[in-house]
Design a protein around this motif. Structure first.
Motif, PDB file in Angstrom:
ATOM      1  N   ARG A 314      41.948  27.099   8.290  1.00  0.00           N
ATOM      2  CA  ARG A 314      40.662  27.611   8.029  1.00  0.00           C
ATOM      3  C   ARG A 314      40.892  28.230   6.534  1.00  0.00           C
ATOM      4  O   ARG A 314      41.591  29.191   6.185  1.00  0.00           O
ATOM      5  N   LEU A 316      39.275  30.119   3.801  1.00  0.00           N
ATOM      6  CA  LEU A 316      37.921  30.882   3.269  1.00  0.00           C
ATOM      7  C   LEU A 316      38.155  31.052   1.836  1.00  0.00           C
ATOM      8  O   LEU A 316      39.035  31.753   1.382  1.00  0.00           O
ATOM      9  N   ALA A 372      27.666  21.383   9.986  1.00  0.00           N
ATOM     10  CA  ALA A 372      28.836  21.298   8.965  1.00  0.00           C
ATOM     11  C   ALA A 372      28.990  19.929   8.390  1.00  0.00           C
ATOM     12  O   ALA A 372      28.475  18.892   9.038  1.00  0.00           O
ATOM     13  N   ARG A 398      30.523  27.618   9.260  1.00  0.00           N
ATOM     14  CA  ARG A 398      30.268  28.915   9.660  1.00  0.00           C
ATOM     15  C   ARG A 398      31.629  29.109  10.567  1.00  0.00           C
ATOM     16  O   ARG A 398      32.171  28.302  11.508  1.00  0.00           O
ATOM     17  N   ASN A 399      31.961  30.565  10.948  1.00  0.00           N
ATOM     18  CA  ASN A 399      33.248  30.855  11.770  1.00  0.00           C
ATOM     19  C   ASN A 399      32.951  30.702  12.957  1.00  0.00           C
ATOM     20  O   ASN A 399      33.622  30.773  13.788  1.00  0.00           O
ATOM     21  N   ALA A 404      35.961  26.290  13.728  1.00  0.00           N
ATOM     22  CA  ALA A 404      36.391  27.213  13.119  1.00  0.00           C
ATOM     23  C   ALA A 404      37.254  27.988  13.909  1.00  0.00           C
ATOM     24  O   ALA A 404      37.888  28.883  13.798  1.00  0.00           O
ATOM     25  N   THR A 414      39.105  23.257   7.804  1.00  0.00           N
ATOM     26  CA  THR A 414      37.585  23.770   7.894  1.00  0.00           C
ATOM     27  C   THR A 414      37.384  24.801   6.798  1.00  0.00           C
ATOM     28  O   THR A 414      38.353  25.703   6.780  1.00  0.00           O
ATOM     29  N   ILE A 416      35.305  27.623   4.722  1.00  0.00           N
ATOM     30  CA  ILE A 416      34.219  28.644   4.976  1.00  0.00           C
ATOM     31  C   ILE A 416      34.093  29.272   3.630  1.00  0.00           C
ATOM     32  O   ILE A 416      35.102  30.012   3.315  1.00  0.00           O
TER      33      ILE A 416
END
Length: 513
Positions: A314, A316, A372, A398-399, A404, A414, A416
């Motif tokens: 992930r 971020l 997504a 989105r988480n 995610a 992924t 975010i």
């Protein structure tokens, strides 16, 4: 990126074929009490070539009877091995490291062929394994050391003693290195081992066990210090985790399997050490060195085919830089070279097994359904019969999406967006896992705050995963129990005993007068 070996594909394939010939000529056996043996039932299973999905070799498939013989052999050898001096164990473990290095080309090519991992990464697998043995070799003489803890009336001192025969169950993604990471400290501590490797990639475990057994016996140690039993988890693995002679189980693998092992070992009160799954965040703030951050993000998800528990799956990325960062990432991901694992230029090889490839390929559809964007990849690569999957990038995620939350364990990132520090921490911690976290920022205070607040056992700041062997390795939540590395490993493989000696001056209470 590691340097690619200076050889061509044809020559590398020829060498690999030579090494694999021994496995293809019959049934790959167990090694129990120093003897190569087939399963008592005669059962076997086939492994496959991830490049073609053709049959690669037949392997003995163990069950409770084979596990029982191996555990009894480990228990008998423990009577002798536990009393071998730390200095002698140091000598033996260094000799094992020497033998691993001498066969490093064989180990790398067999493992790459067995797993589909690109040779550019596997080329150093044997050297990392040897490093693990050398590290614990030098700690063997002090493994039993304790502390002096005096009080006013007694002198207390502690010592550590090996717990007994250990069950080691290892995964299919980077099996050689992870096997050495578990077995080296166990041997240094004075424990004996029964190893059950993953059935999808068992071949490098054969080489490792051969090396260890030959070196130990050559140095006067007993047969049975290390034993190898192949087989399915539901039979061989379950029998190992339930066997009364096994005092502890070290397991690397999937979280659900870890929970099964904990239940299976409960009746005999086994100690467990679990290195399980992860859905690890890499947090990129707008003040970060974005070029270095991008290099690290891509390396930690697309190297090793994304089949690694510590992958930064992930990303971020702070809102102000999200679009630019995602665009740069997409360009780089689309440029990754998918190819034969033995090709030195290959960056992404075939996944381990068709079943795993199908799992990974189910996520692009889930991403689209949830809203997504599949910015890159999402399909099979190269055609043909192999398990090749395009390196894939999901953006605008989105988480709360499955992409995610779930460990995909493939070359899939992924991405975010997040608003601020608090938002980054909230998103990072909103998963059931807690293995690693990666932080990219130039703000020193922020780096310390987020490192403190992330639910993870290990944090790297402005770095990819760079292992330092004395440091603790392990996760929290559903990513694991316990720590490896340094003396932390001895806390698992050894029992701590306290001995109190009176100065003969304290008052003893008197009753019954």
């Amino acid at each position: 990126m590691p340097d690619a070996p200076a050889n061509n594909l044809d020559a590398t394939q020829e060498r690999a074929s030579g090494y694999l010939k021994r496995f293809r000529g019959g049934v790959v056996p167990h090694l129990i009490a120093g003897q190569r043996t087939l399963s008592t039932s005669g059962a076997t299973f086939d492994t496959i070539d991830p490049v073609t999905n053709d049959r690669q070799c037949a392997v003995a498939s163990g069950d409770a009877a084979d596990i029982d013989m191996a555990c009894n052999a480990a228990a008998e050898a423990f009577k002798t091995w536990r009393n071998v001096s730390g200095a002698k164990r140091r000598e033996i473990l260094h000799a094992i490291a020497d033998a691993i290095e001498a066969r490093s080309d064989e180990i790398a090519l067999v493992e790459s062929s067995d797993t589909g991992q690109p040779i550019r990464y596997m080329a150093k697998a044997a050297l990392r394994g040897a490093e693990n043995f050398r590290f614990y070799a030098d700690r063997a003489p002090g493994a039993a050391d304790g502390q002096s803890l005096p009080d006013s009336d007694h002198i207390n001192y502690t010592m550590r003693q090996p717990i007994g025969p250990i069950g080691v169950i290892t995964p299919w993604n980077t099996p050689f290195m992870l096997s050495t990471w578990k077995i080296a400290p166990a041997l240094a501590a004075g424990c004996t081992v029964v190893h059950k490797p993953a059935e999808w990639s068992p071949l490098s475990a054969v080489i490792l066990t051969e090396i260890m057994d030959q070196v130990i016996q050559r140095h006067g140690g007993p047969a049975g210090v290390v034993n190898l039993v192949h087989g399915m988890g539901e039979r061989a693995g379950k029998s190992l985790t339930e066997h009364p002679e096994i005092k502890a189980v070290a397991f690397v693998g999937e979280t659900t399997t870890g929970s099964h092992i904990m239940r299976q070992g409960a009746a005999t009160l086994k100690r467990v050490h679990f290195e399980l799954g992860g859905k690890n965040p890499v947090i990129v703030f707008d003040d970060a060195d974005q070029d270095r951050a991008l290099d690290a993000v891509l390396f930690m998800i697309y190297s090793l085919n994304g089949e690694r528990c510590t992958s930064s799956s992930r990303a971020l990325v702070q809102e102000g830089i999200y679009r630019d960062f995602a665009a740069k990432a997409a360009k780089r991901v689309a440029n990754l070279k998918v190819g034969h694992p033995l090709d030195p230029a290959t960056e992404i090889g075939p996944l381990i097994h068709p079943r795993h490839a199908e799992k990974v390929l189910s996520y692009p559809g889930l991403a689209r359904e949830a809203g997504a964007t599949v910015a890159v990849g999402g399909e099979r690569a190269l055609g043909g019969k192999g398990n090749y999957v395009q390196p894939t990038l999901f953006t605008e995620a989105r988480n709360d999406m499955r992409i995610a939350q779930e460990e995909i364990f493939g070359p899939v990132l992924t991405m975010i967006p997040f608003k601020d520090e608090a938002d980054a921490v909230r998103i990072s911690n909103d998963v059931r896992y807690g293995l690693t976290g990666y932080i990219w920022t130039r703000d020193v205070g922020r780096a310390h705050r987020i490192a403190r607040d992330l639910d993870a056992g290990m944090i790297w700041v402005n770095s990819e995963n760079v292992r330092h062997l004395p440091t603790p390795f392990g996760g929290v939540k559903q990513s694991g129990i316990g720590r490896d590395g340094g003396d932390y490993s001895f806390d698992f493989y050894m029992e701590t005993k306290n001995i109190a000696i009176a100065y003969d001056g304290h008052k003893i209470p008197r009753i019954g007068l």
